[in-house]
Design a protein around this motif. Sequence first.
Motif, PDB file in Angstrom:
ATOM      1  N   ALA A   1       4.743 -11.605  13.960  1.00 33.11           N
ATOM      2  CA  ALA A   1       5.151 -12.295  12.731  1.00 33.11           C
ATOM      3  C   ALA A   1       4.149 -13.362  12.301  1.00 33.11           C
ATOM      4  CB  ALA A   1       6.530 -12.914  12.917  1.00 33.11           C
ATOM      5  N   GLU A   2       3.160 -13.652  13.137  1.00 30.72           N
ATOM      6  CA  GLU A   2       2.116 -14.620  12.779  1.00 30.72           C
ATOM      7  C   GLU A   2       1.003 -13.968  11.946  1.00 30.72           C
ATOM      8  OE1 GLU A   2       2.366 -17.918  13.543  1.00 30.72           O
ATOM      9  OE2 GLU A   2       4.350 -17.369  14.290  1.00 30.72           O
ATOM     10  N   LYS A   3       0.960 -12.648  11.919  1.00 24.54           N
ATOM     11  CA  LYS A   3      -0.086 -11.916  11.199  1.00 24.54           C
ATOM     12  C   LYS A   3       0.551 -11.112  10.070  1.00 24.54           C
ATOM     13  CE  LYS A   3      -3.090 -11.439  15.186  1.00 24.54           C
ATOM     14  NZ  LYS A   3      -3.687 -10.510  16.145  1.00 24.54           N
ATOM     15  N   VAL A   4       0.648 -11.714   8.907  1.00 21.26           N
ATOM     16  CA  VAL A   4       1.259 -11.040   7.762  1.00 21.26           C
ATOM     17  C   VAL A   4       0.251 -10.080   7.141  1.00 21.26           C
ATOM     18  CG1 VAL A   4       2.307 -11.364   5.497  1.00 21.26           C
ATOM     19  CG2 VAL A   4       2.765 -13.001   7.329  1.00 21.26           C
ATOM     20  N   ILE A   5       0.701  -8.858   6.926  1.00 23.41           N
ATOM     21  CA  ILE A   5      -0.101  -7.842   6.235  1.00 23.41           C
ATOM     22  C   ILE A   5       0.453  -7.717   4.821  1.00 23.41           C
ATOM     23  CG2 ILE A   5      -0.600  -5.378   6.073  1.00 23.41           C
ATOM     24  CD1 ILE A   5      -0.435  -5.243   9.104  1.00 23.41           C
ATOM     25  N   LYS A   6      -0.434  -7.686   3.848  1.00 25.83           N
ATOM     26  CA  LYS A   6      -0.023  -7.411   2.465  1.00 25.83           C
ATOM     27  C   LYS A   6      -0.973  -6.349   1.935  1.00 25.83           C
ATOM     28  CE  LYS A   6       1.159  -9.527  -1.943  1.00 25.83           C
ATOM     29  NZ  LYS A   6       1.299 -10.810  -2.666  1.00 25.83           N
ATOM     30  N   VAL A   7      -0.414  -5.215   1.556  1.00 22.10           N
ATOM     31  CA  VAL A   7      -1.228  -4.103   1.095  1.00 22.10           C
ATOM     32  C   VAL A   7      -0.577  -3.471  -0.133  1.00 22.10           C
ATOM     33  CG1 VAL A   7      -0.136  -2.517   2.723  1.00 22.10           C
ATOM     34  CG2 VAL A   7      -2.346  -1.930   1.775  1.00 22.10           C
ATOM     35  N   THR A   8      -1.407  -3.155  -1.112  1.00 20.94           N
ATOM     36  CA  THR A   8      -0.943  -2.417  -2.285  1.00 20.94           C
ATOM     37  C   THR A   8      -1.633  -1.067  -2.256  1.00 20.94           C
ATOM     38  OG1 THR A   8      -0.632  -4.444  -3.550  1.00 20.94           O
ATOM     39  CG2 THR A   8      -0.779  -2.384  -4.804  1.00 20.94           C
ATOM     40  N   ALA A   9      -0.829  -0.022  -2.154  1.00 21.62           N
ATOM     41  CA  ALA A   9      -1.369   1.332  -2.048  1.00 21.62           C
ATOM     42  C   ALA A   9      -0.238   2.323  -2.270  1.00 21.62           C
ATOM     43  CB  ALA A   9      -1.972   1.546  -0.658  1.00 21.62           C
ATOM     44  N   PRO A  10      -0.589   3.573  -2.541  1.00 23.11           N
ATOM     45  CA  PRO A  10       0.458   4.599  -2.651  1.00 23.11           C
ATOM     46  C   PRO A  10       1.011   4.961  -1.279  1.00 23.11           C
ATOM     47  CG  PRO A  10      -1.705   5.539  -3.128  1.00 23.11           C
ATOM     48  CD  PRO A  10      -1.906   4.077  -2.901  1.00 23.11           C
ATOM     49  N   LEU A  11       2.286   5.281  -1.242  1.00 22.83           N
ATOM     50  CA  LEU A  11       2.937   5.725  -0.017  1.00 22.83           C
ATOM     51  C   LEU A  11       2.804   7.238   0.128  1.00 22.83           C
ATOM     52  CD1 LEU A  11       6.299   3.761  -0.261  1.00 22.83           C
ATOM     53  CD2 LEU A  11       4.322   3.209   1.162  1.00 22.83           C
ATOM     54  N   SER A  12       2.940   7.709   1.351  1.00 18.72           N
ATOM     55  CA  SER A  12       3.044   9.143   1.612  1.00 18.72           C
ATOM     56  C   SER A  12       4.115   9.341   2.671  1.00 18.72           C
ATOM     57  CB  SER A  12       1.697   9.710   2.083  1.00 18.72           C
ATOM     58  OG  SER A  12       1.316   9.129   3.318  1.00 18.72           O
ATOM     59  N   ASP A  13       4.565  10.558   2.825  1.00 16.25           N
ATOM     60  CA  ASP A  13       5.550  10.914   3.851  1.00 16.25           C
ATOM     61  C   ASP A  13       6.770   9.993   3.855  1.00 16.25           C
ATOM     62  OD1 ASP A  13       3.876  12.983   4.710  1.00 16.25           O
ATOM     63  OD2 ASP A  13       2.827  11.663   6.093  1.00 16.25           O
ATOM     64  N   VAL A  14       7.281   9.679   2.685  1.00 20.62           N
ATOM     65  CA  VAL A  14       8.445   8.791   2.592  1.00 20.62           C
ATOM     66  C   VAL A  14       9.680   9.504   3.143  1.00 20.62           C
ATOM     67  CG1 VAL A  14       9.934   7.472   1.041  1.00 20.62           C
ATOM     68  CG2 VAL A  14       7.474   7.616   0.586  1.00 20.62           C
TER      69      VAL A  14
END
Length: 116
Positions: free
Chosen positions: A30-43
């Motif tokens: 929880a100390e390393k926040v990831i923020k990514v904007t990208a298309p999803l796959s295999d939902v």
Amino acid sequence: MRTLAVAVVALGLLAPAAGFAHHGWSSYDAEKVIKVTAPLSDVAWRNPHGSAKVDYQKRTWTVVLAPVARMEGRGLTEAMLTSGKPVTLEGYPRRDGTPEMRIERVTVQGKTVELR
């Protein structure tokens, strides 16, 4: 009767372990926040929690979402998280380096939904 008693005791001992294994959130940092904007796959819109894949840092990451009822209750629908649709994900990576992230919030179509 003895067999039934043994089965009940065994189930009682195994159930907490299964619950801990599934909800082992301590394996995420929880100390390393990831923020990514990208298309999803295999939902996958399923229980015990939804999941998807996303390409991040030249790797394909597994995305761990919330249970379906929680996502829907907070306004996130299956139609909003379809494969190929770009979304912004914010969450935490696994501590062991496995390319997997536990998602705290999803932003899609201008709407941000808190999952936890």
